[in-house]
Design a protein around this motif. Structure first.
Motif, PDB file in Angstrom:
ATOM      1  N   GLU A  49       0.692  -1.193   0.041  1.00 50.73           N
ATOM      2  CA  GLU A  49       0.096   0.097  -0.060  1.00 50.73           C
ATOM      3  C   GLU A  49       0.771   1.308  -0.066  1.00 50.73           C
ATOM      4  O   GLU A  49       0.608   2.137  -0.624  1.00 50.73           O
ATOM      5  CB  GLU A  49      -0.990  -0.065   1.075  1.00 50.73           C
ATOM      6  N   ASN A  50       1.792   1.397   0.877  1.00 49.50           N
ATOM      7  CA  ASN A  50       2.689   2.533   0.940  1.00 49.50           C
ATOM      8  C   ASN A  50       3.356   2.595  -0.538  1.00 49.50           C
ATOM      9  O   ASN A  50       3.415   3.587  -0.978  1.00 49.50           O
ATOM     10  CB  ASN A  50       3.902   2.101   1.951  1.00 49.50           C
ATOM     11  N   PHE A  51       3.885   1.546  -1.205  1.00 46.73           N
ATOM     12  CA  PHE A  51       4.372   1.590  -2.758  1.00 46.73           C
ATOM     13  C   PHE A  51       3.444   2.278  -3.464  1.00 46.73           C
ATOM     14  O   PHE A  51       3.561   3.020  -4.331  1.00 46.73           O
ATOM     15  CB  PHE A  51       4.745   0.214  -3.077  1.00 46.73           C
ATOM     16  N   LYS A  52       2.128   1.639  -3.550  1.00 48.29           N
ATOM     17  CA  LYS A  52       1.126   2.244  -4.152  1.00 48.29           C
ATOM     18  C   LYS A  52       0.802   3.844  -4.136  1.00 48.29           C
ATOM     19  O   LYS A  52       0.687   4.459  -5.024  1.00 48.29           O
ATOM     20  CB  LYS A  52      -0.172   1.443  -4.154  1.00 48.29           C
ATOM     21  N   ASP A  53       0.711   4.161  -2.802  1.00 45.67           N
ATOM     22  CA  ASP A  53       0.640   5.516  -2.572  1.00 45.67           C
ATOM     23  C   ASP A  53       1.577   6.352  -3.079  1.00 45.67           C
ATOM     24  O   ASP A  53       1.622   7.461  -3.757  1.00 45.67           O
ATOM     25  CB  ASP A  53       0.549   5.826  -1.210  1.00 45.67           C
ATOM     26  N   LEU A  54       3.218   5.969  -2.977  1.00 42.89           N
ATOM     27  CA  LEU A  54       4.097   6.642  -3.602  1.00 42.89           C
ATOM     28  C   LEU A  54       4.057   6.604  -4.980  1.00 42.89           C
ATOM     29  O   LEU A  54       4.456   7.756  -5.605  1.00 42.89           O
ATOM     30  CB  LEU A  54       5.437   6.003  -3.061  1.00 42.89           C
ATOM     31  N   GLN A  55       3.542   5.699  -5.475  1.00 45.53           N
ATOM     32  CA  GLN A  55       3.268   5.727  -7.073  1.00 45.53           C
ATOM     33  C   GLN A  55       2.482   6.641  -7.478  1.00 45.53           C
ATOM     34  O   GLN A  55       2.728   7.389  -8.540  1.00 45.53           O
ATOM     35  CB  GLN A  55       2.825   4.290  -7.729  1.00 45.53           C
ATOM     36  N   ALA A  56       1.242   6.705  -6.768  1.00 51.92           N
ATOM     37  CA  ALA A  56       0.189   7.760  -7.081  1.00 51.92           C
ATOM     38  C   ALA A  56       0.903   9.306  -7.004  1.00 51.92           C
ATOM     39  O   ALA A  56       0.654  10.179  -7.920  1.00 51.92           O
ATOM     40  CB  ALA A  56      -0.801   7.521  -6.533  1.00 51.92           C
ATOM     41  N   GLN A  57       1.744   9.480  -5.936  1.00 47.81           N
ATOM     42  CA  GLN A  57       1.991  10.713  -5.492  1.00 47.81           C
ATOM     43  C   GLN A  57       3.212  11.111  -6.768  1.00 47.81           C
ATOM     44  O   GLN A  57       3.287  12.235  -7.267  1.00 47.81           O
ATOM     45  CB  GLN A  57       2.825  10.775  -4.321  1.00 47.81           C
ATOM     46  N   LEU A  58       3.916  10.263  -7.417  1.00 48.46           N
ATOM     47  CA  LEU A  58       4.985  10.343  -8.175  1.00 48.46           C
ATOM     48  C   LEU A  58       4.381  10.561  -9.367  1.00 48.46           C
ATOM     49  O   LEU A  58       4.641  11.565 -10.158  1.00 48.46           O
ATOM     50  CB  LEU A  58       5.927   9.142  -8.193  1.00 48.46           C
ATOM     51  N   GLU A  59       3.453   9.978 -10.015  1.00 47.50           N
ATOM     52  CA  GLU A  59       2.712  10.278 -11.105  1.00 47.50           C
ATOM     53  C   GLU A  59       2.043  11.524 -11.031  1.00 47.50           C
ATOM     54  O   GLU A  59       2.366  12.504 -12.158  1.00 47.50           O
ATOM     55  CB  GLU A  59       1.690   9.248 -11.346  1.00 47.50           C
TER      56      GLU A  59
END
Length: 200
Positions: free
Chosen positions: A131-141
């Motif tokens: 989940e943390n990785f998915k959140d970082l992915q969304a923020q990075l995008e």
């Protein structure tokens, strides 16, 4: 009624012309200052978005490290590229093409290193599910989109400024007052392909 002498009339005309020229000069200079400030503001917005990306990277690296411990070289490249990118600054008052290219090159290196880090995630399905990785992915995008939009607005502000500096008659005031053209962001080779930040 007393009439003015020819000499007094000539002095009055000269004074009115001088007043008109001085008023025009300061009005034009103020307009140049206004568009110059627009460039500075737009540049600050660009820097803010790049800083946002730089702030996300340590969290992303730490998250990936937890799953991909043997990718040490990739982590090192990302950290070094981030450090280099955050050390290069461009002063809006001295925005030369050379400084812009240096800034863009450092940001490009960071983008490439980040791309390699993201590619690592393909080998770790459990990382992609984190989940943390998915959140970082969304923020990075989202940050990449904001960077592109900030760069576009910056280029528009620079265009408005450069037109004022180069067009006659404001170019006269610009050269007297020391306003010079500023560099824009330019597309880098291979930039027609947007960097992929998808982790799917």
């Amino acid at each position: 009624m007393k009439t003015l002498s020819k000499g007094a009339i000539a002095l009055l005309v000269i004074a009115l012309v001088a007043f008109g020229l001085i008023s025009w000069y300061f009005s034009t200079k103020n307009a140049l200052v206004s568009v110059d400030e627009g460039v500075s503001t737009a540049w600050s917005n660009v820097e803010n978005q790049y800083q946002r990306r730089a702030d996300l990277i340590p969290n992303l690296v730490e998250t990936v490290k937890g799953y991909a411990k043997h990718e040490e070289n990739t982590f090192k490249e990302v950290v070094e590229a981030r450090a280099k990118a955050t050390q290069i600054t461009v002063d809006p008052s001295n925005m030369t093409p050379e400084k812009m290219k240096e800034f863009q090159a450092a940001q490009g290196e960071l983008g490439s290193a980040l791309g390699r880090l993201i590619a690592v995630s393909e080998n770790y399905p459990e990382l992609k599910a984190n989940e943390n990785f998915k959140d970082l992915q969304a923020q990075l995008e989202g940050t990449e989109n904001r960077i592109n939009e900030s760069r576009r607005k910056f280029n528009e502000a620079v265009q408005d400024y450069n037109l004022k500096v180069r067009q006659f008659p404001s170019s006269i005031v610009a050269s007297i007052a020391g306003f010079t053209t500023k560099a824009k962001f330019e597309a880098e080779a291979g930039s027609e392909k947007a960097p992929k930040v998808s982790f799917d």
